[in-house]
Design an enzyme around this catalytic site. Structure first.
Site, mmCIF file in Angstrom:
data_model
loop_
_atom_site.group_PDB
_atom_site.id
_atom_site.type_symbol
_atom_site.label_atom_id
_atom_site.label_comp_id
_atom_site.label_asym_id
_atom_site.label_seq_id
_atom_site.Cartn_x
_atom_site.Cartn_y
_atom_site.Cartn_z
ATOM 1 N N ASP A 220 -16.746 3.749 -22.075
ATOM 2 C CA ASP A 220 -18.409 3.522 -21.995
ATOM 3 C C ASP A 220 -18.624 3.121 -20.781
ATOM 4 O OD1 ASP A 220 -18.708 4.180 -24.694
ATOM 5 O OD2 ASP A 220 -18.058 2.077 -25.334
ATOM 6 N N ARG B 4 -22.282 1.218 -43.392
ATOM 7 C CA ARG B 4 -21.465 0.147 -42.830
ATOM 8 C C ARG B 4 -22.257 -0.552 -41.628
ATOM 9 N NH1 ARG B 4 -20.852 5.369 -41.560
ATOM 10 N NH2 ARG B 4 -19.535 6.173 -39.736
ATOM 11 N N ARG C 32 -25.637 0.589 -37.493
ATOM 12 C CA ARG C 32 -26.154 1.947 -36.889
ATOM 13 C C ARG C 32 -25.967 3.075 -38.040
ATOM 14 N NH1 ARG C 32 -22.883 2.311 -32.197
ATOM 15 N NH2 ARG C 32 -24.775 1.250 -31.146
ATOM 16 N N TYR C 33 -25.205 2.953 -38.669
ATOM 17 C CA TYR C 33 -24.694 3.978 -39.854
ATOM 18 C C TYR C 33 -25.124 3.496 -41.209
ATOM 19 C CZ TYR C 33 -21.486 5.541 -36.188
ATOM 20 O OH TYR C 33 -21.099 5.794 -34.896
ATOM 21 N N CYS D 165 -12.420 -13.778 -26.837
ATOM 22 C CA CYS D 165 -11.000 -12.887 -27.034
ATOM 23 C C CYS D 165 -10.091 -13.576 -26.383
ATOM 24 C CB CYS D 165 -11.430 -11.454 -26.137
ATOM 25 S SG CYS D 165 -12.323 -10.272 -26.838
ATOM 26 N N CYS E 136 -14.386 -3.624 -20.700
ATOM 27 C CA CYS E 136 -14.713 -3.921 -21.998
ATOM 28 C C CYS E 136 -16.121 -3.428 -22.400
ATOM 29 C CB CYS E 136 -14.885 -5.382 -22.316
ATOM 30 S SG CYS E 136 -15.646 -6.210 -23.816
ATOM 31 N N ASP F 1 -18.840 7.590 -27.751
ATOM 32 C CA ASP F 1 -19.862 6.656 -28.217
ATOM 33 C C ASP F 1 -21.201 6.989 -27.527
ATOM 34 O OD1 ASP F 1 -20.963 4.695 -30.320
ATOM 35 O OD2 ASP F 1 -19.151 3.671 -29.792
ATOM 36 N N LYS G 37 -20.771 7.363 -32.753
ATOM 37 C CA LYS G 37 -19.418 8.056 -32.148
ATOM 38 C C LYS G 37 -19.909 9.848 -32.447
ATOM 39 C CE LYS G 37 -16.474 4.025 -33.217
ATOM 40 N NZ LYS G 37 -17.700 3.379 -33.820
ATOM 41 N N ARG H 100 -18.243 -4.638 -24.693
ATOM 42 C CA ARG H 100 -19.242 -5.709 -24.919
ATOM 43 C C ARG H 100 -18.827 -6.639 -23.731
ATOM 44 N NH1 ARG H 100 -17.507 -4.537 -30.325
ATOM 45 N NH2 ARG H 100 -18.620 -2.805 -30.689
ATOM 46 N N CYS I 11 -10.531 -7.366 -21.377
ATOM 47 C CA CYS I 11 -10.163 -5.994 -20.790
ATOM 48 C C CYS I 11 -11.291 -5.708 -19.756
ATOM 49 C CB CYS I 11 -10.261 -5.130 -21.732
ATOM 50 S SG CYS I 11 -8.934 -5.387 -23.310
HETATM 51 C C1 LIG Z 1 -17.546 2.193 -34.581
HETATM 52 C C2 LIG Z 1 -18.528 1.579 -35.358
HETATM 53 C C3 LIG Z 1 -18.677 1.556 -36.688
HETATM 54 C C4 LIG Z 1 -17.501 2.230 -37.525
HETATM 55 O O1 LIG Z 1 -17.441 3.581 -37.322
HETATM 56 P P1 LIG Z 1 -16.303 4.255 -38.239
HETATM 57 O O2 LIG Z 1 -16.384 5.706 -37.740
HETATM 58 O O3 LIG Z 1 -16.571 4.309 -39.634
HETATM 59 O O4 LIG Z 1 -14.845 3.893 -37.815
HETATM 60 C C5 LIG Z 1 -19.784 1.111 -37.437
HETATM 61 N N1 LIG Z 1 -20.815 0.592 -36.624
HETATM 62 C C6 LIG Z 1 -20.788 0.568 -35.480
HETATM 63 C C7 LIG Z 1 -22.186 0.163 -34.908
HETATM 64 C C8 LIG Z 1 -19.862 1.019 -34.715
HETATM 65 O O5 LIG Z 1 -19.770 1.192 -33.077
#
Ligand SMILES: *Cc1c(COP(=O)(O)O)cnc(C)c1O
Length: 422
Positions: free
Chosen positions: A343, A165, A161-162, A174, A181, A380, A387, A183, A178
């Site tokens: 969520d 990362r 998504r980002y 798990c 959850c 989120d 986020k 997911r 929870c």
């Molecule tokens: C939370 C999340 C991350 C990591 O986010 P940070 O703000 O760097 O901790 C990366 N990818 C996805 C899809 C996430 O939900």
């Protein structure tokens, strides 16, 4: 410098250090002693008072070594309503849900079950683990995949998504489920078996072909439910990818199954530094001697620890409760990282708080306690926006003079911007 432990081992070591000031053993309150055990090669994990009572009542024939064995804990986890009824007095709300089809499996380790109040259905930890009928009520804003992860998944179980990362959903299993959850849609399908290596291969290939990914977040499910060797296989494969700078593990295992944090596991993890860990904490009652021991062991291995907490109605939605959690986390070397708005998964309305609650908690912390204790409060964004941080309004007014700011006490201060003279 030597640690106090090695100094106390032999007198000859002590003599060598005669010029150094003597090591003073802390004699502060029993609570802090309980919360700061020193894990060492020869030290076996503690069993806290609460767990000890539960163990004596229900597992009197079980040795401490067995109780402290994570496979034993997993094998004796509560997964059926018959077992649940054996340990806890169930309310009508709870029992009603027993007969209906659940979206999420139930699983509670004996250790974590020992922290649950046997009678009080409103006890925070109990509410996060024991299903209630409210779970079956659906609200229009709820979705099975509220974060739209499936749309941002280039290969199965990888969410990109980002820009730099990726989130790698390594397993659907798990150690405890929870009820809120995010997911639940994934774990309900994939409970019981870990992901296949074929799925992993495709995800690893994608990461290796995307040099912009410098941060890989291992989550699930819970990666620490896997064996040391399986985990090591994954970590070593990731470390073979030159552009992967940091690896993060998202887990609740140190909280629900602290016995899993063995020397063997930590020995594996620290071979793959820089490795960070985000631990899912919910309530101060979770910070037991067992959990303090596990976190100390992780921190001593050089793993930076952060906490992730979901804001939950009647569980941790009070400034006092969260402040206590954050302060106790810092004592066990865990930095509060994220506080999440819950969520909107199906059947979560009874857990969700107004957004103003999260802002109130942040406002109740900033200025009143250590800055290190203050997490980012985030939503989120539904549909995959990622986020988004929310802050109380500290800017009262912004004008040509500068910023009129409000401090934590509600007093106002003008910050003048520099005038551009050049
Ligand atoms: C939370 C999340 C991350 C990591 O986010 P940070 O703000 O760097 O901790 C990366 N990818 C996805 C899809 C996430 O939900």
């Amino acid at each position: 410098m030597r640690s106090p432990r090695s100094l106390s081992l032999t007198s000859s070591v002590h003599e060598e250090n005669e010029t150094e000031p003597p090591v003073v053993v802390s004699t502060s309150g029993t609570e802090s002693q309980e919360n700061s055990p020193e894990p060492g090669p020869n030290l076996s994990p503690p069993i806290g008072e609460v767990s000890k009572r539960f163990k004596e009542r229900y597992f009197s024939d079980t040795s401490n070594d067995q109780w402290n064995n994570w496979q034993w804990q997993s094998a004796h986890s509560i997964t059926t309503w018959q077992e649940l009824g054996y340990y806890f007095t169930l309310s009508e709300q709870e029992m009603m849900s027993a007969h209906m089809e659940k979206r999420l499996p139930m699983r509670i380790t004996p250790y974590y079950a020992s922290l649950i109040d046997p009678v009080n259905t409103l006890q925070p930890i109990r509410r996060t683990m024991i299903p209630v009928q409210d779970e079956l009520l659906l609200s229009p804003e709820e979705k099975a995949d509220p974060l739209g992860e499936e749309n941002q998944s280039p290969v199965p179980q990888l969410v990109h998504r980002y820009p730099d990362r990726a989130l790698f959903l390594t397993t659907g299993v798990c150690a405890a489920y929870c009820r809120y959850c995010t997911r639940s849609h994934m774990v309900s399908k994939k409970d019981k078996v870990h992901s296949s290596l074929v799925v992993w291969d495709a995800a690893l290939k994608y990461i290796s072909e995307h040099p912009e990914i410098r941060d890989v977040l291992l989550s699930g499910g819970d990666p620490l439910t896997m064996s040391d060797s399986r985990l090591e296989y994954l970590l070593s494969r990731l470390r073979q990818i030159p552009h992967v700078e940091i690896i993060r593990i998202g887990t609740k295992v140190p909280v629900v199954l602290p016995q899993r944090i063995t020397e063997g596991l930590v020995g594996v993890l620290k071979k793959y530094h820089p490795l960070l860990m985000s631990i899912h904490f919910t309530h101060p009652d979770e910070i037991t001697p067992e959990v303090a021991f596990a976190c100390t062991r992780l921190a001593d291995a050089g793993i930076p620890l952060g906490s992730q907490t979901v804001l939950l109605k009647g569980v941790n939605d009070e400034v006092e409760v969260y402040r206590k959690l954050a302060q106790q986390l810092l004592k066990i070397r865990v930095k509060p990282y994220y506080l999440y708005q819950c969520d909107p998964i199906p059947g979560s309305a009874h857990f969700r708080t107004p957004v103003s609650k999260g802002l109130e908690i942040i406002q109740g912390l900033r200025g009143f306690t250590s800055g290190y204790a203050i997490p980012h409060f985030v939503i989120d964004a539904p549909g995959g926006g990622g986020k988004i941080p929310l802050l109380p309004d500290y800017v009262a007014e912004r004008n040509s003079e500068g910023y009129l700011l409000r401090n934590y006490e509600g007093k106002y201060f003008l910050y003048r911007e520099p005038i551009d003279q050049f």
